[in-house]
Motif scaffolding. Sequence first.
Motif, PDB file in Angstrom:
ATOM      1  N   THR A 181      32.742  19.331  69.499  1.00  0.00           N
ATOM      2  CA  THR A 181      31.879  19.793  68.403  1.00  0.00           C
ATOM      3  C   THR A 181      32.686  20.223  67.174  1.00  0.00           C
ATOM      4  OG1 THR A 181      31.833  22.030  69.345  1.00  0.00           O
ATOM      5  CG2 THR A 181      30.038  20.559  69.947  1.00  0.00           C
ATOM      6  N   ARG A 182      32.149  19.895  66.009  1.00  0.00           N
ATOM      7  CA  ARG A 182      32.791  20.349  64.770  1.00  0.00           C
ATOM      8  C   ARG A 182      32.099  21.585  64.196  1.00  0.00           C
ATOM      9  NH1 ARG A 182      29.415  16.436  61.607  1.00  0.00           N
ATOM     10  NH2 ARG A 182      29.346  17.272  59.483  1.00  0.00           N
ATOM     11  N   PHE A 183      30.870  21.848  64.677  1.00  0.00           N
ATOM     12  CA  PHE A 183      30.119  23.003  64.182  1.00  0.00           C
ATOM     13  C   PHE A 183      29.234  23.482  65.323  1.00  0.00           C
ATOM     14  CE2 PHE A 183      26.954  25.380  61.872  1.00  0.00           C
ATOM     15  CZ  PHE A 183      27.673  25.933  60.817  1.00  0.00           C
ATOM     16  N   PHE A 184      29.361  24.775  65.681  1.00  0.00           N
ATOM     17  CA  PHE A 184      28.619  25.315  66.816  1.00  0.00           C
ATOM     18  C   PHE A 184      27.973  26.629  66.369  1.00  0.00           C
ATOM     19  CE2 PHE A 184      28.555  24.764  71.576  1.00  0.00           C
ATOM     20  CZ  PHE A 184      27.595  25.724  71.822  1.00  0.00           C
ATOM     21  N   SER A 185      26.641  26.654  66.317  1.00  0.00           N
ATOM     22  CA  SER A 185      25.923  27.860  65.897  1.00  0.00           C
ATOM     23  C   SER A 185      25.446  28.631  67.130  1.00  0.00           C
ATOM     24  CB  SER A 185      24.728  27.456  65.026  1.00  0.00           C
ATOM     25  OG  SER A 185      23.883  28.566  64.825  1.00  0.00           O
ATOM     26  N   ILE A 186      25.803  29.906  67.189  1.00  0.00           N
ATOM     27  CA  ILE A 186      25.396  30.758  68.320  1.00  0.00           C
ATOM     28  C   ILE A 186      24.356  31.773  67.839  1.00  0.00           C
ATOM     29  CG2 ILE A 186      26.157  32.469  70.007  1.00  0.00           C
ATOM     30  CD1 ILE A 186      28.815  31.084  70.187  1.00  0.00           C
ATOM     31  N   ASP A 187      23.112  31.570  68.308  1.00  0.00           N
ATOM     32  CA  ASP A 187      22.002  32.444  67.909  1.00  0.00           C
ATOM     33  C   ASP A 187      20.957  32.465  69.028  1.00  0.00           C
ATOM     34  OD1 ASP A 187      20.314  34.037  66.435  1.00  0.00           O
ATOM     35  OD2 ASP A 187      19.648  32.459  65.077  1.00  0.00           O
ATOM     36  N   GLY A 188      21.456  32.659  70.266  1.00  0.00           N
ATOM     37  CA  GLY A 188      20.561  32.674  71.421  1.00  0.00           C
ATOM     38  C   GLY A 188      20.306  34.101  71.871  1.00  0.00           C
ATOM     39  N   LEU A 238      25.537  24.164  54.803  1.00  0.00           N
ATOM     40  CA  LEU A 238      25.606  22.938  54.008  1.00  0.00           C
ATOM     41  C   LEU A 238      27.025  22.704  53.484  1.00  0.00           C
ATOM     42  CD1 LEU A 238      24.436  20.650  52.203  1.00  0.00           C
ATOM     43  CD2 LEU A 238      23.726  22.410  50.579  1.00  0.00           C
ATOM     44  N   SER A 239      27.631  23.735  52.914  1.00  0.00           N
ATOM     45  CA  SER A 239      28.958  23.587  52.297  1.00  0.00           C
ATOM     46  C   SER A 239      30.004  23.219  53.350  1.00  0.00           C
ATOM     47  CB  SER A 239      29.361  24.891  51.595  1.00  0.00           C
ATOM     48  OG  SER A 239      28.399  25.211  50.616  1.00  0.00           O
ATOM     49  N   LEU A 240      29.949  23.869  54.510  1.00  0.00           N
ATOM     50  CA  LEU A 240      30.959  23.612  55.545  1.00  0.00           C
ATOM     51  C   LEU A 240      30.790  22.211  56.146  1.00  0.00           C
ATOM     52  CD1 LEU A 240      31.027  27.107  57.285  1.00  0.00           C
ATOM     53  CD2 LEU A 240      32.842  26.081  55.880  1.00  0.00           C
ATOM     54  N   LEU A 241      29.549  21.830  56.410  1.00  0.00           N
ATOM     55  CA  LEU A 241      29.322  20.505  56.998  1.00  0.00           C
ATOM     56  C   LEU A 241      29.751  19.410  56.024  1.00  0.00           C
ATOM     57  CD1 LEU A 241      25.900  21.300  58.669  1.00  0.00           C
ATOM     58  CD2 LEU A 241      27.994  20.665  59.880  1.00  0.00           C
ATOM     59  N   GLN A 242      29.527  19.658  54.738  1.00  0.00           N
ATOM     60  CA  GLN A 242      29.903  18.632  53.768  1.00  0.00           C
ATOM     61  C   GLN A 242      31.410  18.558  53.574  1.00  0.00           C
ATOM     62  OE1 GLN A 242      27.312  19.024  50.349  1.00  0.00           O
ATOM     63  NE2 GLN A 242      25.985  17.499  51.308  1.00  0.00           N
ATOM     64  N   VAL A 243      32.086  19.694  53.592  1.00  0.00           N
ATOM     65  CA  VAL A 243      33.544  19.648  53.422  1.00  0.00           C
ATOM     66  C   VAL A 243      34.173  18.950  54.636  1.00  0.00           C
ATOM     67  CG1 VAL A 243      34.520  21.789  54.408  1.00  0.00           C
ATOM     68  CG2 VAL A 243      35.316  20.986  52.226  1.00  0.00           C
ATOM     69  N   GLN A 244      33.591  19.147  55.808  1.00  0.00           N
ATOM     70  CA  GLN A 244      34.100  18.437  56.991  1.00  0.00           C
ATOM     71  C   GLN A 244      33.912  16.928  56.799  1.00  0.00           C
ATOM     72  OE1 GLN A 244      31.813  20.434  60.104  1.00  0.00           O
ATOM     73  NE2 GLN A 244      33.627  21.565  60.769  1.00  0.00           N
ATOM     74  N   ASP A 250      34.944  25.942  74.564  1.00  0.00           N
ATOM     75  CA  ASP A 250      35.310  24.842  75.454  1.00  0.00           C
ATOM     76  C   ASP A 250      34.845  23.478  74.943  1.00  0.00           C
ATOM     77  OD1 ASP A 250      36.501  26.676  77.080  1.00  0.00           O
ATOM     78  OD2 ASP A 250      34.896  26.731  78.579  1.00  0.00           O
ATOM     79  N   THR A 251      33.939  23.488  73.969  1.00  0.00           N
ATOM     80  CA  THR A 251      33.468  22.192  73.429  1.00  0.00           C
ATOM     81  C   THR A 251      34.115  21.869  72.083  1.00  0.00           C
ATOM     82  OG1 THR A 251      31.656  23.005  72.012  1.00  0.00           O
ATOM     83  CG2 THR A 251      31.148  22.688  74.352  1.00  0.00           C
ATOM     84  N   LEU A 252      34.783  22.837  71.489  1.00  0.00           N
ATOM     85  CA  LEU A 252      35.147  22.752  70.071  1.00  0.00           C
ATOM     86  C   LEU A 252      36.281  21.756  69.780  1.00  0.00           C
ATOM     87  CD1 LEU A 252      33.689  24.542  67.961  1.00  0.00           C
ATOM     88  CD2 LEU A 252      35.756  25.951  67.883  1.00  0.00           C
ATOM     89  N   ALA A 253      36.109  20.952  68.738  1.00  0.00           N
ATOM     90  CA  ALA A 253      37.204  20.120  68.230  1.00  0.00           C
ATOM     91  C   ALA A 253      38.256  21.045  67.605  1.00  0.00           C
ATOM     92  CB  ALA A 253      36.656  19.166  67.166  1.00  0.00           C
ATOM     93  N   ASP A 254      39.462  20.531  67.372  1.00  0.00           N
ATOM     94  CA  ASP A 254      40.521  21.371  66.779  1.00  0.00           C
ATOM     95  C   ASP A 254      40.037  22.004  65.473  1.00  0.00           C
ATOM     96  OD1 ASP A 254      42.128  20.726  68.842  1.00  0.00           O
ATOM     97  OD2 ASP A 254      43.328  19.238  67.744  1.00  0.00           O
ATOM     98  N   HIS A 255      39.261  21.217  64.690  1.00  0.00           N
ATOM     99  CA  HIS A 255      38.802  21.690  63.379  1.00  0.00           C
ATOM    100  C   HIS A 255      37.417  22.321  63.458  1.00  0.00           C
ATOM    101  CE1 HIS A 255      37.756  17.457  64.118  1.00  0.00           C
ATOM    102  NE2 HIS A 255      36.572  17.836  63.669  1.00  0.00           N
ATOM    103  N   GLY A 256      36.949  22.622  64.678  1.00  0.00           N
ATOM    104  CA  GLY A 256      35.576  23.108  64.847  1.00  0.00           C
ATOM    105  C   GLY A 256      35.364  24.530  64.342  1.00  0.00           C
ATOM    106  N   ILE A 257      34.123  24.788  63.970  1.00  0.00           N
ATOM    107  CA  ILE A 257      33.712  26.108  63.448  1.00  0.00           C
ATOM    108  C   ILE A 257      32.672  26.698  64.406  1.00  0.00           C
ATOM    109  CG2 ILE A 257      32.361  27.235  61.604  1.00  0.00           C
ATOM    110  CD1 ILE A 257      33.475  25.020  59.721  1.00  0.00           C
ATOM    111  N   ILE A 258      32.759  28.007  64.661  1.00  0.00           N
ATOM    112  CA  ILE A 258      31.672  28.703  65.372  1.00  0.00           C
ATOM    113  C   ILE A 258      31.019  29.670  64.385  1.00  0.00           C
ATOM    114  CG2 ILE A 258      30.995  30.125  67.340  1.00  0.00           C
ATOM    115  CD1 ILE A 258      33.578  29.349  68.744  1.00  0.00           C
ATOM    116  N   GLY A 317      30.560  16.353  67.032  1.00  0.00           N
ATOM    117  CA  GLY A 317      29.157  16.687  67.218  1.00  0.00           C
ATOM    118  C   GLY A 317      28.830  18.066  66.668  1.00  0.00           C
ATOM    119  N   ILE A 318      27.534  18.344  66.695  1.00  0.00           N
ATOM    120  CA  ILE A 318      27.036  19.648  66.243  1.00  0.00           C
ATOM    121  C   ILE A 318      26.218  20.233  67.395  1.00  0.00           C
ATOM    122  CG2 ILE A 318      25.446  20.762  64.598  1.00  0.00           C
ATOM    123  CD1 ILE A 318      26.347  18.658  62.574  1.00  0.00           C
TER     124      ILE A 318
END
Length: 261
Positions: free
Chosen positions: A126-133, A29-35, A149-157, A43-44
Amino acid sequence: MNSGLRKFIFRDLPTIEGYIDPPDALVFLSLLQVQKNNGLDGGIAEIGVFYGRSYFLLKKVGNGEDKILAIDLFDIGQASDGAPTQYGQFLANGRRLGLDVDEELIIRGDSTLMQADEITSKVGRTRFFSIDGGHTLQHIAADSRLATDTLADHGIIAFDDTFNPAWPEVTVGVADFLRERKDMFSTFCMTKYKTYVCRNEFHEFYLKAITEAPDLLAFDHVETEFLGSKVARLHNPMSRRMVYELMVRSGMRAFSERVYR
Ligand SMILES: C[S@@+](CC[C@H](N)C(=O)[O-])C[C@H]1O[C@@H](n2cnc3c(N)ncnc32)[C@H](O)[C@@H]1O
């Protein structure tokens, strides 16, 4: 603090079978809102939906404005006995929460076989990419490459299950990722379950965002070093976790949010 979203995190999310816990939900929540507040769009994406616990958090925070692409094998519970399949249960959870799934953005398949443009063509970079597969070394290597490969410059993994002894190869995979790309990526936040990384140019920005986030003030912020980066490790003391569990188990879930103020 975000009282409506906090209510959702503490009251509604735990009704979905799944894994993201309140501390990481508050970090998402905090990271998505600060973005959002800083015009850092994109994208997410998430790998590993299960029954949608983290997906519906992303959906709720996005408030209908974000495109959220989600990937899962959706092969749990084949319906020979008439019980809902994993995918059916996921859709039903969305209906129950009033957060309908955007089915055009759900990919049923193996994330390790996917190419970045299958994601960026649908949601942009993508600005936010969650890896939990998948939780083997091979999964983490493939999924982190896909995310990069999908991440925006400011993207988070956000990597799940890092340092969980039940999934030792996740730990190795995340360390490999960071060591192979140390000129590009660094860690800025760690919780009991997840490790959050971004491009080096945004490290200070996100570290400060975590330090100052109103919804994360309840945690002890412990400055930690990880593979050359300064990290805010959010420590959640055992005493608080116990009070929270006791409240949830004794039917006081509606009040459990207060424990995390
Ligand atoms: C731990 S669960 C995800 C939990 C979810 N993020 C939550 O918050 O509840 C892992 C999911 O990854 C999916 N999965 C495992 N290997 C995968 C693969 N190679 N490609 C896509 N999904 C995969 C499984 O089907 C399972 O639903």
